[in-house]
Every structure is written in C-alpha cells, then in structure tokens.
Design an enzyme around this catalytic site. Structure first.
Site, PDB file in Angstrom:
ATOM      1  N   LYS A 216     101.545 -44.083 -21.353  1.00 44.13           N
ATOM      2  CA  LYS A 216     100.546 -43.065 -21.686  1.00 44.13           C
ATOM      3  C   LYS A 216     101.126 -42.095 -22.717  1.00 44.13           C
ATOM      4  CE  LYS A 216      98.095 -43.479 -17.314  1.00 44.13           C
ATOM      5  NZ  LYS A 216      98.024 -43.124 -15.906  1.00 44.13           N
TER       6      LYS A 216
ATOM      7  N   GLN B 206      99.480 -38.506 -12.028  1.00 39.93           N
ATOM      8  CA  GLN B 206      99.592 -39.935 -11.728  1.00 39.93           C
ATOM      9  C   GLN B 206      99.498 -40.178 -10.220  1.00 39.93           C
ATOM     10  OE1 GLN B 206      99.699 -42.318 -14.063  1.00 39.93           O
ATOM     11  NE2 GLN B 206      99.885 -43.995 -12.605  1.00 39.93           N
TER      12      GLN B 206
ATOM     13  N   ASP C  41      90.972 -37.764 -16.152  1.00 36.09           N
ATOM     14  CA  ASP C  41      90.801 -38.918 -15.258  1.00 36.09           C
ATOM     15  C   ASP C  41      89.359 -38.995 -14.740  1.00 36.09           C
ATOM     16  OD1 ASP C  41      92.857 -40.746 -14.702  1.00 36.09           O
ATOM     17  OD2 ASP C  41      93.948 -39.286 -13.480  1.00 36.09           O
TER      18      ASP C  41
HETATM   19  N1  GUN Z   1      97.377 -44.734 -10.936  1.00 36.29           N
HETATM   20  C1  GUN Z   1      96.895 -45.969 -11.241  1.00 36.29           C
HETATM   21  N2  GUN Z   1      95.817 -45.845 -12.068  1.00 36.29           N
HETATM   22  C2  GUN Z   1      95.643 -44.526 -12.288  1.00 36.29           C
HETATM   23  C3  GUN Z   1      94.707 -43.773 -13.057  1.00 36.29           C
HETATM   24  O1  GUN Z   1      93.808 -44.296 -13.710  1.00 36.29           O
HETATM   25  N3  GUN Z   1      94.859 -42.428 -13.025  1.00 36.29           N
HETATM   26  C4  GUN Z   1      95.838 -41.831 -12.304  1.00 36.29           C
HETATM   27  N4  GUN Z   1      95.896 -40.505 -12.326  1.00 36.29           N
HETATM   28  N5  GUN Z   1      96.717 -42.486 -11.582  1.00 36.29           N
HETATM   29  C5  GUN Z   1      96.622 -43.835 -11.575  1.00 36.29           C
END
Ligand code: GUN
Length: 307
Positions: free
Chosen positions: A59, A103, A126
């Site tokens: 990311k 996350q 998100d």
């Molecule tokens: N963990 C796995 N996929 C995601 C996601 O799309 N967002 C977040 N915040 N954590 C994740």
C-alpha cells in the site's frame, strides 16, 4: 470437425488496476498543481502478522508511486487500545492526511469496532465506518469499501449498463458481500445475497448473469453452477496445498479462488482468474478513495476516474 467449446474471456484485473492507478496519479497531480493539495494516506499496523506486513508495504509503495503522500505507523503487538485511539485522533486532526486505514485483523485485545468507529468518516478510505455503510445504503456520497468498488468498476468496464441483470453474491460480509449488494442495487441489478444457510445454492447461482464469489472457501463454486455466458468475479484468495504431493509434503501452497476456475471457464462468458483478477483493484481503489477524500476535504468535485 467438432468446434472447440468457447472458453470464457479472462478479465485482467492487473491491467485494470494499473490503468486506475495511472488515472488517480494524473488526477492527484492536477489537484496539487491547481490547489496545492497532495493527497495523503496514513496506514496503521499493529503487530507482526506477516501477511499484513506485506499488504501494508504494498500500500505504501503504490501510494508513493502515484505521487501521493504516504505514512506508515507501525505499533507493537502489545499496543494498548488507548494508544491506538490517540494516534487515530492525531491523524483525524492532521490536515495533510486525507485517508486513514487501520490494517485488519487487529490483535485480539483491541476492540476493532471501537477503533474503526473512531476514524473520521470523511477520512475512512476503507469505507468500514457505520456512517459510510449508512451513506451507501441510502445512496448518499461517502467512501465505499475498496474491494467491492473495484469489482463494480471492472463489471461496468466489461459489461457497460448493468441494469436489469441478475446478480448473485455469495458471501454476506460487511467488507465485501453487503456493500457489493448495495452497489449493484444502485446499478439497478436484481440482487440476491447467498450465504451458508441458503437453500440449493447451485440452482440460485445458475440464475446469475453476474456472480460474485466472496466466501473464502477454496473452489466451492463448481462449473455446473454457472449460467452459460455469465460474468464471474472471484474475490476469494485461499491458500491450499501444492498440486505436487512432494511439494505439498514440504508445506508448499498455491492460491486459488472461491470458484473452480478450470470448470467455470468452460461455461462462463467472462471470468476473473485468481491470482491476477480483482485482487490488485483493491489497492488501486484505496488510492482512488484517498484522492476523492482529499478533493472533498477542500470542497472540490473529484475528477471522474472511470476508464
Ligand atoms: N486486511 C485485509 N484486507 C483489508 C482491507 O481491505 N482493509 C483493512 N483495513 N485491512 C485489511
């Protein structure tokens, strides 16, 4: 001479994602040139989960490649909820940060719902905050969860107008299934959400012009569940033992989706492979959401990011 059966065309999610990242980068550069705003994304990770570490690094790198500001906040496994909430409060108040992502999964001693609920909904890239879930449900502008947003972009690019199509979504999670249903309803599809208690799932799937699989069960959806010509979006990412028994014995794995790809590709019209399908769209949509949040924070209408 017998004709070969037609095989589904592959939907190249990697190429879609690369195109979207390019458009976000260009739009962000225009925003910075015209308004001196550089979209900024803060990612928070608590603990050492190896898969999460990889996602977070990707990311950060993709954000920088798009010419945006990236911050990664790494906190130890034993971090208390109070300290995490304090960091979120600081990021909420930081005018240079337009997107905040915590996350998941968080360590068990932290109340994930309380943490997600503490993020400013206008920075919630998100789209997990209940305010954004509510906005999506009633059709107000908000921030939409990245994976279903990516699936919708791919579907519209592949099929054009979706109105009147039967969409079946297998999986009812807050992250994929439910927001996917809202988005497809917004495109005037007839939407059904299937889940573990659904009766005669194969027959239901056979009614689908669009089938979105997001259950997390390896190769559960079989070829004979698919309506000929249907468009299949496989969101599943499942690790299973390697096909080679010797390698499997050494613990080697491979990644498969929720759809039995080889069977499904014989029947479907279009299908996303796993890996290489919609997975890469998730990060691309995260950047798109960060750009959108940055524009809105200054009262500027975001540029259209569709292809
Ligand atoms: N963990 C796995 N996929 C995601 C996601 O799309 N967002 C977040 N915040 N954590 C994740």
């Amino acid at each position: 001479m017998t004709a070969e059966p037609a095989r589904a065309s592959l939907i190249d999610g990697k190429a879609f994602a690369a195109g979207l990242v390019e458009r976000v980068a260009a739009a962000s550069a225009r925003l910075e040139a015209a308004h001196a705003i550089k979209p900024g994304l803060a990612v928070v990770i608590v603990g050492e989960d190896p898969a999460s570490q990889i996602y977070v690094r990707n990311k950060g790198e993709t954000t920088l490649r798009a010419g945006m500001r990236s911050e990664t906040h790494r906190m130890g496994e034993t971090t208390g909820q109070h300290d995490l909430l304090a960091l979120i409060a600081t990021l909420n108040a930081d005018p240079g940060i337009h997107g905040i992502l915590v996350q998941l999964p968080l360590p068990a001693h932290i109340d994930s719902a309380a943490v997600l609920g503490a993020i400013d909904p206008d920075k919630d890239v998100d789209g997990f905050h209940v305010v954004n879930a509510g906005r999506l449900a009633v059709g107000l502008p908000g921030l939409v969860p990245c994976t279903p947003l990516g699936c919708l972009m791919v579907l519209k690019a592949e099929l054009g107008d979706l109105s009147g199509l039967n969409a079946v979504i297998v999986g009812r999670s807050n992250i994929v299934g439910k927001p996917m249903a809202q988005l497809l309803l917004g495109e005037s599809c007839t939407v059904t959400i299937a889940h573990s208690r659904t009766r005669d799932l194969p027959a239901l799937c056979r009614t689908a012009d669009i089938l979105v699989a997001a259950v997390g069960r390896p190769e559960m959806i079989r070829g004979d569940w698919i309506r000929p010509g249907a468009t299949i979006i496989d969101v599943g990412i499942n690790r299973v033992p390697s096909r080679d028994p010797d390698k499997a014995a050494q613990g080697k794995t491979r990644v498969v989706g929720d759809v039995a790809f080889e069977e499904a590709a014989e029947i479907a019209g279009r299908i996303t492979p796993v890996p290489g399908g919609v997975g890469p769209m998730t990060i691309a949509c995260l950047l798109a959401n960060t750009y959108t949040a940055a524009c809105r924070s200054a009262g500027i209408a975001p540029d259209d990011l569709s292809a």
